[in-house]
Design a protein around this motif. Structure first.
Motif, PDB file in Angstrom:
ATOM      1  N   ARG A 259      42.909  47.519  34.863  1.00  0.00           N
ATOM      2  CA  ARG A 259      43.300  47.096  33.430  1.00  0.00           C
ATOM      3  C   ARG A 259      41.354  47.473  33.577  1.00  0.00           C
ATOM      4  O   ARG A 259      40.812  47.246  33.984  1.00  0.00           O
ATOM      5  N   LYS A 260      40.916  47.732  32.207  1.00  0.00           N
ATOM      6  CA  LYS A 260      39.535  47.284  32.018  1.00  0.00           C
ATOM      7  C   LYS A 260      39.493  45.827  31.214  1.00  0.00           C
ATOM      8  O   LYS A 260      40.235  45.071  30.651  1.00  0.00           O
ATOM      9  N   GLY A 261      38.271  46.152  31.033  1.00  0.00           N
ATOM     10  CA  GLY A 261      37.691  45.180  30.330  1.00  0.00           C
ATOM     11  C   GLY A 261      36.935  43.497  31.374  1.00  0.00           C
ATOM     12  O   GLY A 261      37.131  43.556  32.187  1.00  0.00           O
ATOM     13  N   ARG A 262      35.658  42.889  30.801  1.00  0.00           N
ATOM     14  CA  ARG A 262      35.271  42.019  31.586  1.00  0.00           C
ATOM     15  C   ARG A 262      36.155  40.724  32.490  1.00  0.00           C
ATOM     16  O   ARG A 262      36.379  40.321  33.067  1.00  0.00           O
ATOM     17  N   ALA A 263      36.953  40.459  31.314  1.00  0.00           N
ATOM     18  CA  ALA A 263      37.636  39.389  31.238  1.00  0.00           C
ATOM     19  C   ALA A 263      38.656  39.734  32.203  1.00  0.00           C
ATOM     20  O   ALA A 263      38.793  39.055  33.126  1.00  0.00           O
ATOM     21  N   HIS A 264      39.302  40.773  32.510  1.00  0.00           N
ATOM     22  CA  HIS A 264      40.298  41.599  33.383  1.00  0.00           C
ATOM     23  C   HIS A 264      40.055  41.407  34.854  1.00  0.00           C
ATOM     24  O   HIS A 264      40.125  40.761  36.138  1.00  0.00           O
ATOM     25  N   GLY A 265      38.122  41.871  34.857  1.00  0.00           N
ATOM     26  CA  GLY A 265      37.300  42.147  36.138  1.00  0.00           C
ATOM     27  C   GLY A 265      37.523  40.685  36.807  1.00  0.00           C
ATOM     28  O   GLY A 265      37.130  39.870  37.688  1.00  0.00           O
ATOM     29  N   LEU A 266      36.854  39.703  35.868  1.00  0.00           N
ATOM     30  CA  LEU A 266      36.475  38.096  36.371  1.00  0.00           C
ATOM     31  C   LEU A 266      37.914  37.454  36.842  1.00  0.00           C
ATOM     32  O   LEU A 266      37.643  36.697  37.913  1.00  0.00           O
ATOM     33  N   ARG A 267      39.152  37.630  36.254  1.00  0.00           N
ATOM     34  CA  ARG A 267      40.363  37.239  36.985  1.00  0.00           C
ATOM     35  C   ARG A 267      40.838  37.836  37.871  1.00  0.00           C
ATOM     36  O   ARG A 267      40.893  37.047  39.141  1.00  0.00           O
ATOM     37  N   ILE A 268      40.488  39.578  38.278  1.00  0.00           N
ATOM     38  CA  ILE A 268      40.884  39.241  39.632  1.00  0.00           C
ATOM     39  C   ILE A 268      39.450  38.932  40.582  1.00  0.00           C
ATOM     40  O   ILE A 268      40.204  38.623  41.859  1.00  0.00           O
ATOM     41  N   ILE A 269      38.036  38.727  39.854  1.00  0.00           N
ATOM     42  CA  ILE A 269      37.705  38.408  41.455  1.00  0.00           C
ATOM     43  C   ILE A 269      38.213  36.486  41.680  1.00  0.00           C
ATOM     44  O   ILE A 269      37.827  36.457  42.771  1.00  0.00           O
ATOM     45  N   ARG A 270      38.741  36.279  40.089  1.00  0.00           N
ATOM     46  CA  ARG A 270      38.944  34.664  40.455  1.00  0.00           C
ATOM     47  C   ARG A 270      40.212  34.553  41.596  1.00  0.00           C
ATOM     48  O   ARG A 270      40.270  33.238  42.840  1.00  0.00           O
ATOM     49  N   GLU A 271      41.142  35.447  41.187  1.00  0.00           N
ATOM     50  CA  GLU A 271      42.113  35.867  42.109  1.00  0.00           C
ATOM     51  C   GLU A 271      42.007  35.652  43.449  1.00  0.00           C
ATOM     52  O   GLU A 271      42.166  35.231  44.376  1.00  0.00           O
ATOM     53  N   ILE A 272      40.752  36.616  44.375  1.00  0.00           N
ATOM     54  CA  ILE A 272      40.188  36.441  44.615  1.00  0.00           C
ATOM     55  C   ILE A 272      40.432  35.342  45.826  1.00  0.00           C
ATOM     56  O   ILE A 272      40.414  34.801  46.797  1.00  0.00           O
ATOM     57  N   LEU A 273      39.403  35.059  45.195  1.00  0.00           N
ATOM     58  CA  LEU A 273      38.752  33.495  45.329  1.00  0.00           C
ATOM     59  C   LEU A 273      39.463  32.298  45.810  1.00  0.00           C
ATOM     60  O   LEU A 273      39.897  31.426  46.333  1.00  0.00           O
ATOM     61  N   TYR A 274      40.426  32.000  44.695  1.00  0.00           N
ATOM     62  CA  TYR A 274      40.922  30.903  44.399  1.00  0.00           C
ATOM     63  C   TYR A 274      42.821  31.568  45.006  1.00  0.00           C
ATOM     64  O   TYR A 274      43.472  30.185  45.213  1.00  0.00           O
ATOM     65  N   ASN A 275      43.343  32.899  45.253  1.00  0.00           N
ATOM     66  CA  ASN A 275      44.778  33.026  45.125  1.00  0.00           C
ATOM     67  C   ASN A 275      44.961  31.688  46.984  1.00  0.00           C
ATOM     68  O   ASN A 275      44.109  31.813  47.876  1.00  0.00           O
ATOM     69  N   ARG A 276      46.012  31.198  46.995  1.00  0.00           N
ATOM     70  CA  ARG A 276      46.272  30.528  48.200  1.00  0.00           C
ATOM     71  C   ARG A 276      47.516  30.618  48.633  1.00  0.00           C
ATOM     72  O   ARG A 276      48.948  30.644  48.132  1.00  0.00           O
ATOM     73  N   PRO A 277      47.409  31.842  49.763  1.00  0.00           N
ATOM     74  CA  PRO A 277      48.695  32.834  50.127  1.00  0.00           C
ATOM     75  C   PRO A 277      49.555  32.508  50.417  1.00  0.00           C
ATOM     76  O   PRO A 277      49.692  30.889  51.422  1.00  0.00           O
ATOM     77  N   GLU A 278      50.895  32.668  50.516  1.00  0.00           N
ATOM     78  CA  GLU A 278      52.696  31.967  51.266  1.00  0.00           C
ATOM     79  C   GLU A 278      52.773  32.321  52.851  1.00  0.00           C
ATOM     80  O   GLU A 278      52.772  32.094  53.030  1.00  0.00           O
ATOM     81  N   GLY A 279      52.123  33.460  53.045  1.00  0.00           N
ATOM     82  CA  GLY A 279      52.221  33.490  54.420  1.00  0.00           C
ATOM     83  C   GLY A 279      50.979  34.001  55.218  1.00  0.00           C
ATOM     84  O   GLY A 279      50.039  33.418  54.468  1.00  0.00           O
ATOM     85  N   ARG A 280      51.073  34.027  56.021  1.00  0.00           N
ATOM     86  CA  ARG A 280      49.874  33.910  57.388  1.00  0.00           C
ATOM     87  C   ARG A 280      49.633  35.429  58.213  1.00  0.00           C
ATOM     88  O   ARG A 280      48.884  35.532  58.261  1.00  0.00           O
ATOM     89  N   ARG A 281      50.669  35.700  57.766  1.00  0.00           N
ATOM     90  CA  ARG A 281      51.047  37.093  58.746  1.00  0.00           C
ATOM     91  C   ARG A 281      49.979  38.501  58.588  1.00  0.00           C
ATOM     92  O   ARG A 281      49.895  38.258  56.993  1.00  0.00           O
ATOM     93  N   THR A 282      50.376  39.612  58.843  1.00  0.00           N
ATOM     94  CA  THR A 282      49.907  40.399  57.978  1.00  0.00           C
ATOM     95  C   THR A 282      50.980  41.162  58.201  1.00  0.00           C
ATOM     96  O   THR A 282      51.196  41.630  59.127  1.00  0.00           O
TER      97      THR A 282
END
Length: 333
Positions: free
Chosen positions: A173-196
């Motif tokens: 999607r477009k927009g600054r708010a959307h872009g900030l959410r993506i950055i926040r998710e990369i920083l804040y997301n806690r993955p459930e999996g450990r392997r690749t």
């Protein structure tokens, strides 16, 4: 052996610290608004600091480069017109020609809108870092630079975070708010999996992206290239795929620190390594180099550009070098 390589150089203490840094709340809803109001002040401050830092990089260092490198790589249908001598016969619209009885050709215009898609590896090995930050934190900074570049050029940006499963999928999607959410998710997301599972991530991206996109794959690529080869090749054929390889110098060159207990951040297995033994260190480092070479060969085979990024280094220079390479390549086309 690959699991062993992913754990290579990851001390028990380093793994425990990495898990503490990653011990955050589970991923929120995939809905655009999510529950951003519930974010701790510390995370919001990190996002804000990253926004200020990366916006400066985008405006000062990448001005014009992003647009010239990635804009207009695709073409979209505009209209048909009657054939005139000199037109490329490959552009003839045979359906319209048959219906009207005279030859017509298709006209195309350069796509004005680009879709940027960040494919981010959040497996256990990405949480390791020996230079003051983890590979995941480096991925967040690089992802922020690319997200803000897309935002500034009014492009769409999307995100897929993966381990051995899909952790989070945010459609472009477009927009600054959307872009900030993506950055926040990369920083804040806690993955459930450990392997690749990079193969599954490539397949998910193929199904998620309906139009041609520029896909940045951010990973340490500590995987067996065999199962990955076919789906990665399919993704590269359908989209403009760029591999951003996160690297830590400790993984390539083991320190001489005596008998150490190491833990694999993906499997959880621990083992003792005598780092004073030059033969042991040499074997581990040779295995690491061989795995890197196999992955590099796979990427070259599918004509995927690889940009190596070191945890202890500044990602700006290699990104700029890549942009310049792309500009020269496009000028020759």
């Amino acid at each position: 052996m690959c699991a062993f390589l992913r754990g290579g150089g990851h001390s028990r203490g380093g793994a425990r610290d990495a898990r503490k840094r990653a011990d955050r709340k589970k991923p929120r809803s995939n809905e655009p608004n999510g529950d951003a109001g519930m974010l701790p002040a510390e995370i919001l401050q990190r996002v804000r600091r990253l926004e200020i830092h990366t916006k400066a990089l985008v405006s000062e260092l990448f001005a014009g480069q992003y647009h010239s490198v990635f804009k207009g790589q695709g073409m979209e249908f505009a209209e048909v017109r009657e054939y005139v001598p000199g037109d490329d016969i490959r552009t003839i619209d045979w359906n319209v020609t048959a219906r009207l009885g005279v030859p017509f050709v298709k006209k195309y215009s350069e796509e004005r809108e680009l879709t940027v898609f960040l494919l981010v590896d959040a497996s256990g090995s990405q949480r390791f870092g020996s230079e003051g930050r983890s590979k995941m934190e480096l991925a967040a900074e690089v992802g922020a630079v690319l997200a803000f570049s897309a935002i500034n050029n009014h492009d769409k940006v999307g995100l897929l975070i993966f381990t051995d499963r899909t952790e989070l999928l945010i459609p472009p999607r477009k927009g600054r708010a959307h872009g900030l959410r993506i950055i926040r998710e990369i920083l804040y997301n806690r993955p459930e999996g450990r392997r690749t599972d990079l193969a599954a991530a490539c397949e998910t991206a193929i199904h998620a992206l309906r139009r041609r996109a520029t896909v940045f794959l951010l990973s340490d690529f500590l995987v067996d290239p065999g199962p990955v080869d076919q789906p990665l090749g399919a993704l590269a054929r359908k989209h403009d795929l760029i591999a951003l390889a996160m690297r830590d110098p400790l993984e390539a060159s083991w320190p001489k620190v005596g008998l150490v207990e190491w833990e694999d951040l993906e499997s959880g297995r621990s083992f003792l390594v005598d780092t004073t033994d030059a033969g042991v260190r040499g074997k581990l480092e040779a295995n690491y180099r061989r795995q890197r070479e196999q992955v590099a060969a796979m990427l070259r085979r599918h004509k995927v550009d690889q940009v190596p990024l070191e945890v202890g280094g500044d990602p700006v220079e290699p990104l700029q070098a890549f942009f310049r390479l792309r500009e020269r390549r496009r000028a020759r086309e």
